[in-house]
Design a protein around this motif. Structure first.
Motif, PDB file in Angstrom:
ATOM      1  N   VAL A   1       0.850  -1.191   0.000  1.00  0.00           N
ATOM      2  CA  VAL A   1       0.000   0.000   0.000  1.00  0.00           C
ATOM      3  C   VAL A   1       0.884   1.239   0.000  1.00  0.00           C
ATOM      4  N   GLU A   2       0.285   2.379  -0.331  1.00  0.00           N
ATOM      5  CA  GLU A   2       1.014   3.652  -0.341  1.00  0.00           C
ATOM      6  C   GLU A   2       1.282   4.158   1.076  1.00  0.00           C
ATOM      7  N   ALA A   3       0.312   3.966   1.974  1.00  0.00           N
ATOM      8  CA  ALA A   3       0.449   4.432   3.353  1.00  0.00           C
ATOM      9  C   ALA A   3      -0.480   3.628   4.255  1.00  0.00           C
ATOM     10  N   LEU A   4      -0.116   3.523   5.509  1.00  0.00           N
ATOM     11  CA  LEU A   4      -0.962   2.865   6.500  1.00  0.00           C
ATOM     12  C   LEU A   4      -1.842   3.925   7.161  1.00  0.00           C
ATOM     13  N   PRO A   5      -3.099   3.573   7.453  1.00  0.00           N
ATOM     14  CA  PRO A   5      -3.960   4.546   8.136  1.00  0.00           C
ATOM     15  C   PRO A   5      -3.489   4.743   9.576  1.00  0.00           C
ATOM     16  N   LYS A   6      -3.401   6.012   9.989  1.00  0.00           N
ATOM     17  CA  LYS A   6      -2.932   6.328  11.338  1.00  0.00           C
ATOM     18  C   LYS A   6      -3.875   7.303  12.014  1.00  0.00           C
ATOM     19  N   ASN A   7      -3.898   7.254  13.341  1.00  0.00           N
ATOM     20  CA  ASN A   7      -4.714   8.202  14.093  1.00  0.00           C
ATOM     21  C   ASN A   7      -3.905   9.472  14.352  1.00  0.00           C
ATOM     22  N   ALA A   8      -4.471  10.395  15.100  1.00  0.00           N
ATOM     23  CA  ALA A   8      -3.833  11.691  15.333  1.00  0.00           C
ATOM     24  C   ALA A   8      -2.493  11.578  16.072  1.00  0.00           C
ATOM     25  N   SER A   9      -2.330  10.537  16.880  1.00  0.00           N
ATOM     26  CA  SER A   9      -1.066  10.371  17.606  1.00  0.00           C
ATOM     27  C   SER A   9      -0.046   9.548  16.827  1.00  0.00           C
ATOM     28  N   GLY A  10      -0.376   9.137  15.601  1.00  0.00           N
ATOM     29  CA  GLY A  10       0.572   8.427  14.746  1.00  0.00           C
ATOM     30  C   GLY A  10       0.548   6.920  14.861  1.00  0.00           C
ATOM     31  N   LYS A  11      -0.399   6.380  15.618  1.00  0.00           N
ATOM     32  CA  LYS A  11      -0.492   4.923  15.746  1.00  0.00           C
ATOM     33  C   LYS A  11      -1.239   4.347  14.553  1.00  0.00           C
ATOM     34  N   VAL A  12      -0.805   3.173  14.100  1.00  0.00           N
ATOM     35  CA  VAL A  12      -1.450   2.520  12.964  1.00  0.00           C
ATOM     36  C   VAL A  12      -2.826   2.019  13.388  1.00  0.00           C
ATOM     37  N   MET A  13      -3.814   2.318  12.577  1.00  0.00           N
ATOM     38  CA  MET A  13      -5.196   1.893  12.850  1.00  0.00           C
ATOM     39  C   MET A  13      -5.409   0.527  12.203  1.00  0.00           C
ATOM     40  N   TRP A  14      -4.913  -0.534  12.870  1.00  0.00           N
ATOM     41  CA  TRP A  14      -4.935  -1.878  12.310  1.00  0.00           C
ATOM     42  C   TRP A  14      -6.354  -2.424  12.186  1.00  0.00           C
ATOM     43  N   ARG A  15      -7.249  -1.972  13.037  1.00  0.00           N
ATOM     44  CA  ARG A  15      -8.634  -2.458  12.936  1.00  0.00           C
ATOM     45  C   ARG A  15      -9.280  -2.017  11.624  1.00  0.00           C
ATOM     46  N   GLN A  16      -8.916  -0.843  11.154  1.00  0.00           N
ATOM     47  CA  GLN A  16      -9.426  -0.356   9.871  1.00  0.00           C
ATOM     48  C   GLN A  16      -8.933  -1.266   8.740  1.00  0.00           C
ATOM     49  N   LEU A  17      -7.678  -1.674   8.800  1.00  0.00           N
ATOM     50  CA  LEU A  17      -7.137  -2.602   7.804  1.00  0.00           C
ATOM     51  C   LEU A  17      -7.825  -3.963   7.894  1.00  0.00           C
ATOM     52  N   GLN A  18      -8.032  -4.434   9.117  1.00  0.00           N
ATOM     53  CA  GLN A  18      -8.678  -5.726   9.320  1.00  0.00           C
ATOM     54  C   GLN A  18     -10.130  -5.696   8.837  1.00  0.00           C
ATOM     55  N   ASP A  19     -10.853  -4.622   9.131  1.00  0.00           N
ATOM     56  CA  ASP A  19     -12.243  -4.499   8.677  1.00  0.00           C
ATOM     57  C   ASP A  19     -12.322  -4.458   7.151  1.00  0.00           C
TER      58      ASP A  19
END
Length: 93
Positions: free
Chosen positions: A62-80
């Motif tokens: 992928v081009e980028a991983l989805p992250k929240n405001a604090s920079g943590k990867v939102m893995w649940r979004q990828l899993q969903d």
């Protein structure tokens, strides 16, 4: 996998597997200079380096991983997203 010079970031998620029930999938962000890195080349590089690493059987670039405001990867979004893809296509990869 994370120590590969062509990989910038990795997030590992669980995906359904007809044999095991569930297996892992690596969602990978490539470094710009490594655009030619593909799933086949990655597995070949691991094998040629003699690394005894149990790699992910499924890899998605992928081009980028989805992250929240604090920079943590939102893995649940990828899993969903993976769950919705697998629900829409009944055939296993």
């Amino acid at each position: 996998m994370f120590h590969h010079p062509g990989i910038q970031e990795v997030c590992v998620i669980g995906v359904s597997d007809s044999y095991r029930g569930e297996t892992v999938k690596a969602v990978v962000v490539r470094k710009r200079a490594w655009d030619e890195l593909t799933e086949q080349k990655h597995h070949r590089l691991d094998a040629s380096a003699g690394q005894r690493v149990q790699g992910a059987p499924h890899v998605e670039f992928v081009e980028a991983l989805p992250k929240n405001a604090s920079g943590k990867v939102m893995w649940r979004q990828l899993q969903d997203a993976e769950l919705s893809r697998s629900a829409s296509s009944p055939a296993e990869k």
